[in-house]
Design an enzyme around this catalytic site. Structure first.
Site, PDB file in Angstrom:
ATOM      1  N   GLY A 114       0.753  -1.263   0.035  1.00  0.00           N
ATOM      2  CA  GLY A 114       0.061   0.137   0.090  1.00  0.00           C
ATOM      3  C   GLY A 114       0.658   1.387  -0.105  1.00  0.00           C
ATOM      4  CB  SER A 115       0.301   4.712   1.534  1.00  0.00           C
ATOM      5  OG  SER A 115      -1.169   4.740   0.671  1.00  0.00           O
TER       6      SER A 115
END
Length: 577
Positions: free
Chosen positions: A280-281
């Site tokens: 993810g981020s």
């Protein structure tokens, strides 16, 4: 009369001739075989007692030691009634009566009945006085702190052979061949002479990079997080960013290496190096690092994110909240998916892929532990029309927690990719240092200027306007990044709306880090955003660790600070290249 005397004399001569020929055969023709028989009769085979080397933390605290135990065996040929003996032993040792009868009825001359028996049980067995039973000394591995650092230490089998972790990776150093020695004995079987050194074999000891105090902090906070958020698994790793020393490593669920067979394989798996997840981020580091290092953008470069989505191929990638025009720094601070994709589109597939590889993704870190995964990073030729949008925000790539941590360590140490390791030195039984992890050539992957800009951007993440204000530490600045990823539903094979991976990775103090730390929780309940779930765990660990390490506060510049006590030696020397 003459005939009788002839027969007698001839018989005597023939008798002595036969004896002579037999002696000649034994003494000359069959000498080697008879010598071996004599050696067997006058020598006794004795097992060499193998003392496996101990394992210590970096400050000399014992984490794995040996206990001298006895093991019970039998010579079934000397057992008169297997049933009676089995009944006598049943309840004394941990064995079923039927299984004992089967072993005691064997046609072998040697069978093990029970291994690693405690002294109290040995006393009971000896009091039985059963002929055909015997006890042999052996060494049992013992982990005095139970579950502590179990995934890192690993464990051994009944024969003291390493099966996982450091125990397996360094098995040939910790143990020796052992075997048997032949000892001279008299007609009654008594040993006539031996040297004690013949009967024992000593392995080398190992000193780890982990610190017991830091490990305790990490394990306690991970336990607290598991109790609060009830994830099915959790991992935390703390590392020195300058030389790759792992200072602490913990996984949940855990296991007790003294009884590894009592736990399911999933409890014994070292998720820090084996389990893959879409980051993810936290993976937006690649986008930001590539853009800054290649001169594609600066922290002040602006990107239009006002529509709240960006279309890549036939897929729309959205932000949780709409933003207007955003600088690259704000894209990182707010964790904008739209902004990250737009920056990545400007970079292009080839440059983005090159920086994924430069930062160590898609390959093993080389840590000296068993079972490490290399992760999954696809080459641009295998990308679909939507892949560039997915990888920009940390999807369609698979990483381990350790890989993410190593990439952020490169930001902390001004641009070098280090090799994580858990063993600092190997020591002989005589106390001589046989091997020491020395300085290794580091690979520069980012410029100093780029890493300093990245730290500035990641500091803004841990601010009131960022996604992780809960990662803040009282008195010290933190730089880091949140990650929240949808997990694949094992039934539908689609991204779930209920299952997430929550993570936070960062460094502290931000401008001169003494450690990098990653926290990953798989499928937490109640809340799932990395800034809400993983960031507070980072904060709690970091705050206690900085205090333990006597690291000065950032907000005490130009003030005199009285530090009581001697700073602990953790091996963390800032900018130590």
């Amino acid at each position: 009369m003459q005939r009788r005397r002839f027969v007698v004399v001839t018989s005597v001569y023939i008798f002595f001739l036969v004896i002579f020929l037999r002696l000649s055969d034994l003494m000359i023709l069959d000498h080697a075989r008879m010598a071996r028989i004599a050696e067997v009769q006058y020598t006794k085979g004795q097992n060499v007692l193998v003392r496996r080397g101990s394992i210590y933390d970096r400050r000399g605290k014992e984490l794995a030691v040996n206990l001298e135990r006895q093991s019970l065996y039998s010579d079934p040929e000397q057992i008169k009634s297997p049933v009676d003996v089995a009944k006598a032993l049943h309840g004394v040792i941990n064995a079923k009566e039927g299984r004992l009868i089967e072993k005691l009825s064997s046609d072998k001359r040697f069978v093990w009945l029970e291994r690693n028996i405690s002294p109290s049980i040995v006393k009971k067995i000896r009091s039985l006085g059963i002929e055909g039973l015997g006890l042999l000394p052996n060494m049992a591995r013992f982990y005095p702190k139970g579950n502590f650092a179990s995934h890192l230490l690993g464990f051994v089998n009944i024969d003291n052979v390493g099966l996982e972790g450091v125990e397996k990776r360094y098995d040939r150093f910790l143990s020796t061949s052992g075997g048997r020695v032949a000892l001279t004995r008299d007609a009654h079987g008594n040993i006539l002479y031996t040297e004690d050194d013949l009967l024992e074999s000593y392995g080398n000891s190992i000193v780890l990079t982990i610190d017991e105090g830091l490990q305790n902090i990490v394990e306690a906070e991970i336990d607290r997080a598991v109790g609060k958020w009830r994830p099915y698994a959790a991992t935390a790793i703390m590392m020195n960013p300058y030389n790759g020393e792992v200072l602490a490593l913990a996984n949940r669920p855990s296991f007790n290496p003294n009884h590894p067979g009592d736990y399911r394989p999933s409890y014994r798996r070292n998720r820090a190096v084996t389990d893959l997840y879409e980051p993810g981020s936290t993976f937006k580091l690649v986008m930001a690092a590539a853009a800054l290092n290649e001169g594609v953008a600066t922290l002040q470069s602006r990107f239009d994110c006002s529509e709240g989505y960006v279309e890549v191929g036939k897929r729309k990638i959205r932000d949780v909240h709409k933003h207007g025009w955003m600088t690259l720094k704000e894209i990182i601070q707010k964790s904008s998916n739209v902004g990250a994709v737009k920056v990545t589109l400007r970079l292009g597939p080839d440059r983005f892929y090159r920086y994924m590889k430069k930062l160590g993704f898609g390959e093993k870190t080389g840590i000296d532990l068993t079972g490490e995964s290399s992760g999954i990073v696809k080459e641009p030729s295998a990308w679909s029309g939507t892949t560039i949008g997915a990888v920009a925000i940390g999807y369609e790539v698979m990483v381990t927690p350790l890989q993410i941590l190593r990439a952020y360590a490169a930001v902390a140490n001004d641009g070098y990719l280090v090799k994580p390791h858990v063993v600092s030195r190997i020591i002989s039984p005589d106390g001589e240092v046989l091997w020491r992890y020395g300085p290794v050539r580091k690979k520069r992957v980012l410029s100093v200027r780029t890493t300093r800009m990245l730290r500035k951007a990641f500091k803004s993440v841990v601010s009131e306007d960022g996604t992780a204000p809960l990662a803040a530490v009282d008195g010290n600045l933190v730089a880091g990044k949140t990650g929240t990823t949808r997990m694949l539903d094992p039934v539908t094979k689609k991204y779930s709306r209920k299952m997430f991976v929550s993570s936070f990775v960062g460094m502290v103090p931000a401008d001169n880090p003494v450690f990098v730390l990653v926290v990953v929780l798989w499928n937490p309940h109640k809340k799932y955003y990395g800034g809400e779930v993983a960031a507070p765990v980072f904060s709690s660990i970091a705050e206690k660790a900085l205090s333990y390490m006597f690291v000065p506060r950032d907000d005490t510049d130009n003030e005199e600070v009285l530090v009581v006590g001697k700073p602990r030696e953790t091996g963390v020397n800032s900018r130590d290249f």
